[in-house]
Design a protein around this motif. Sequence first.
Motif, PDB file in Angstrom:
ATOM      1  N   ALA A 111       6.593  10.423 -15.406  1.00 50.60           N
ATOM      2  CA  ALA A 111       6.625   9.666 -16.654  1.00 50.60           C
ATOM      3  C   ALA A 111       7.626  10.253 -17.645  1.00 50.60           C
ATOM      4  O   ALA A 111       8.253   9.521 -18.410  1.00 50.60           O
ATOM      5  CB  ALA A 111       5.236   9.622 -17.283  1.00 50.60           C
ATOM      6  N   SER A 112       7.809  11.571 -17.608  1.00 52.24           N
ATOM      7  CA  SER A 112       8.705  12.217 -18.575  1.00 52.24           C
ATOM      8  C   SER A 112      10.113  12.463 -18.030  1.00 52.24           C
ATOM      9  O   SER A 112      11.009  12.830 -18.787  1.00 52.24           O
ATOM     10  CB  SER A 112       8.105  13.543 -19.041  1.00 52.24           C
ATOM     11  OG  SER A 112       8.039  14.466 -17.973  1.00 52.24           O
ATOM     12  N   GLU A 152      12.037   2.487 -12.364  1.00 52.84           N
ATOM     13  CA  GLU A 152      10.742   1.835 -12.578  1.00 52.84           C
ATOM     14  C   GLU A 152      10.903   0.526 -13.343  1.00 52.84           C
ATOM     15  O   GLU A 152      10.211  -0.448 -13.063  1.00 52.84           O
ATOM     16  CB  GLU A 152       9.775   2.769 -13.303  1.00 52.84           C
ATOM     17  CG  GLU A 152       9.337   3.953 -12.475  1.00 52.84           C
ATOM     18  CD  GLU A 152       8.540   3.592 -11.241  1.00 52.84           C
ATOM     19  OE1 GLU A 152       7.892   2.524 -11.208  1.00 52.84           O
ATOM     20  OE2 GLU A 152       8.566   4.376 -10.282  1.00 52.84           O
ATOM     21  N   ALA A 153      11.833   0.485 -14.286  1.00 45.10           N
ATOM     22  CA  ALA A 153      12.069  -0.751 -15.037  1.00 45.10           C
ATOM     23  C   ALA A 153      12.578  -1.851 -14.114  1.00 45.10           C
ATOM     24  O   ALA A 153      12.148  -3.007 -14.201  1.00 45.10           O
ATOM     25  CB  ALA A 153      13.057  -0.501 -16.172  1.00 45.10           C
ATOM     26  N   ILE A 159       0.870  -1.170   0.000  1.00 49.00           N
ATOM     27  CA  ILE A 159       0.000   0.000   0.000  1.00 49.00           C
ATOM     28  C   ILE A 159       0.904   1.217   0.000  1.00 49.00           C
ATOM     29  O   ILE A 159       1.818   1.330   0.823  1.00 49.00           O
ATOM     30  CB  ILE A 159      -0.928   0.027   1.235  1.00 49.00           C
ATOM     31  CG1 ILE A 159      -1.818  -1.214   1.273  1.00 49.00           C
ATOM     32  CG2 ILE A 159      -1.741   1.309   1.281  1.00 49.00           C
ATOM     33  CD1 ILE A 159      -2.842  -1.308   0.167  1.00 49.00           C
ATOM     34  N   GLY A 160       0.657   2.115  -0.929  1.00 50.86           N
ATOM     35  CA  GLY A 160       1.419   3.352  -1.003  1.00 50.86           C
ATOM     36  C   GLY A 160       0.523   4.544  -0.730  1.00 50.86           C
ATOM     37  O   GLY A 160      -0.687   4.504  -0.998  1.00 50.86           O
ATOM     38  N   TYR A 161       1.108   5.583  -0.189  1.00 53.31           N
ATOM     39  CA  TYR A 161       0.370   6.804   0.124  1.00 53.31           C
ATOM     40  C   TYR A 161       1.280   8.003  -0.115  1.00 53.31           C
ATOM     41  O   TYR A 161       2.466   7.976   0.215  1.00 53.31           O
ATOM     42  CB  TYR A 161      -0.068   6.806   1.599  1.00 53.31           C
ATOM     43  CG  TYR A 161      -0.673   8.124   2.010  1.00 53.31           C
ATOM     44  CD1 TYR A 161      -2.016   8.381   1.800  1.00 53.31           C
ATOM     45  CD2 TYR A 161       0.103   9.131   2.574  1.00 53.31           C
ATOM     46  CE1 TYR A 161      -2.578   9.603   2.147  1.00 53.31           C
ATOM     47  CE2 TYR A 161      -0.438  10.360   2.928  1.00 53.31           C
ATOM     48  CZ  TYR A 161      -1.792  10.583   2.710  1.00 53.31           C
ATOM     49  OH  TYR A 161      -2.332  11.792   3.037  1.00 53.31           O
ATOM     50  N   ALA A 186       2.873  -2.446 -17.392  1.00 57.42           N
ATOM     51  CA  ALA A 186       2.813  -1.025 -17.038  1.00 57.42           C
ATOM     52  C   ALA A 186       3.906  -0.708 -16.018  1.00 57.42           C
ATOM     53  O   ALA A 186       4.315  -1.562 -15.245  1.00 57.42           O
ATOM     54  CB  ALA A 186       1.451  -0.678 -16.445  1.00 57.42           C
ATOM     55  N   ARG A 187       4.375   0.536 -16.034  1.00 58.63           N
ATOM     56  CA  ARG A 187       5.313   0.976 -15.007  1.00 58.63           C
ATOM     57  C   ARG A 187       4.585   1.018 -13.678  1.00 58.63           C
ATOM     58  O   ARG A 187       3.414   1.417 -13.617  1.00 58.63           O
ATOM     59  CB  ARG A 187       5.840   2.369 -15.354  1.00 58.63           C
ATOM     60  CG  ARG A 187       6.858   2.365 -16.456  1.00 58.63           C
ATOM     61  CD  ARG A 187       7.304   3.738 -16.869  1.00 58.63           C
ATOM     62  NE  ARG A 187       7.537   4.671 -15.757  1.00 58.63           N
ATOM     63  CZ  ARG A 187       8.181   5.817 -15.906  1.00 58.63           C
ATOM     64  NH1 ARG A 187       8.661   6.164 -17.077  1.00 58.63           N
ATOM     65  NH2 ARG A 187       8.336   6.629 -14.885  1.00 58.63           N
ATOM     66  N   PRO A 188       5.242   0.622 -12.597  1.00 63.21           N
ATOM     67  CA  PRO A 188       4.568   0.632 -11.294  1.00 63.21           C
ATOM     68  C   PRO A 188       3.980   1.990 -10.919  1.00 63.21           C
ATOM     69  O   PRO A 188       2.885   2.055 -10.363  1.00 63.21           O
ATOM     70  CB  PRO A 188       5.667   0.218 -10.317  1.00 63.21           C
ATOM     71  CG  PRO A 188       6.622  -0.571 -11.135  1.00 63.21           C
ATOM     72  CD  PRO A 188       6.587   0.050 -12.508  1.00 63.21           C
ATOM     73  N   ASP A 189       4.692   3.078 -11.227  1.00 63.20           N
ATOM     74  CA  ASP A 189       4.174   4.394 -10.851  1.00 63.20           C
ATOM     75  C   ASP A 189       2.966   4.805 -11.681  1.00 63.20           C
ATOM     76  O   ASP A 189       2.214   5.681 -11.295  1.00 63.20           O
ATOM     77  CB  ASP A 189       5.270   5.463 -10.921  1.00 63.20           C
ATOM     78  CG  ASP A 189       5.796   5.701 -12.326  1.00 63.20           C
ATOM     79  OD1 ASP A 189       5.741   4.780 -13.161  1.00 63.20           O
ATOM     80  OD2 ASP A 189       6.292   6.809 -12.591  1.00 63.20           O
ATOM     81  N   GLN A 190       2.757   4.167 -12.822  1.00 63.60           N
ATOM     82  CA  GLN A 190       1.629   4.493 -13.681  1.00 63.60           C
ATOM     83  C   GLN A 190       0.511   3.452 -13.594  1.00 63.60           C
ATOM     84  O   GLN A 190      -0.650   3.768 -13.799  1.00 63.60           O
ATOM     85  CB  GLN A 190       2.085   4.603 -15.143  1.00 63.60           C
ATOM     86  CG  GLN A 190       3.208   5.596 -15.375  1.00 63.60           C
ATOM     87  CD  GLN A 190       2.791   7.023 -15.116  1.00 63.60           C
ATOM     88  OE1 GLN A 190       1.757   7.466 -15.569  1.00 63.60           O
ATOM     89  NE2 GLN A 190       3.595   7.744 -14.342  1.00 63.60           N
ATOM     90  N   GLY A 191       0.860   2.193 -13.309  1.00 65.77           N
ATOM     91  CA  GLY A 191      -0.125   1.124 -13.363  1.00 65.77           C
ATOM     92  C   GLY A 191      -0.755   0.737 -12.041  1.00 65.77           C
ATOM     93  O   GLY A 191      -1.638  -0.120 -12.018  1.00 65.77           O
ATOM     94  N   ALA A 192      -0.354   1.363 -10.951  1.00 64.52           N
ATOM     95  CA  ALA A 192      -0.885   0.997  -9.640  1.00 64.52           C
ATOM     96  C   ALA A 192      -2.327   1.469  -9.500  1.00 64.52           C
ATOM     97  O   ALA A 192      -2.607   2.646  -9.679  1.00 64.52           O
ATOM     98  CB  ALA A 192      -0.030   1.606  -8.535  1.00 64.52           C
TER      99      ALA A 192
END
Length: 133
Positions: free
Chosen positions: A73-74, A82-83, A57-59, A95-101
């Motif tokens: 992302a950029s 992330e890779a 769980i992230g917050y 998906a990248r974890p920071d984008q797909g969570a």
Amino acid sequence: MSTGTTQRVCFQLQVDPARLDEYRERHAAVWPDMLRAIEASGRRNYSLFLREDGLLIGYYEVDDDHSAQASLASDPRTAPWEAEMAEFFVALDGARPDQGAPRLPEVFHLEDQLAALDADAASATTRTESSEQ
């Protein structure tokens, strides 16, 4: 649900239970460039919580989550981290974890409800004082 400018974001991922120790080790000292990229994106008060079965769980808090995601992302500093982290997660479908969570919707926040309660009380006091005049 936030009534202020700060968005509170909570997300959930599943870490491969066979790799929990390695995941913890990697996060004991995140790459400095990644830390700076997160900071530059506007995310703050960022925490990760990991259960023994791999539930993560992230917050974090941010003024504009969409802009923060776009920034990460950029930012060329984030892609290598992330890779490497993507291989730890189950069911991200590339998906990248920071984008797909998946984000978890907020259903309660103490400070918001206390502020609303205090505002209602102040408004009632003002109405009572006005009607007495």
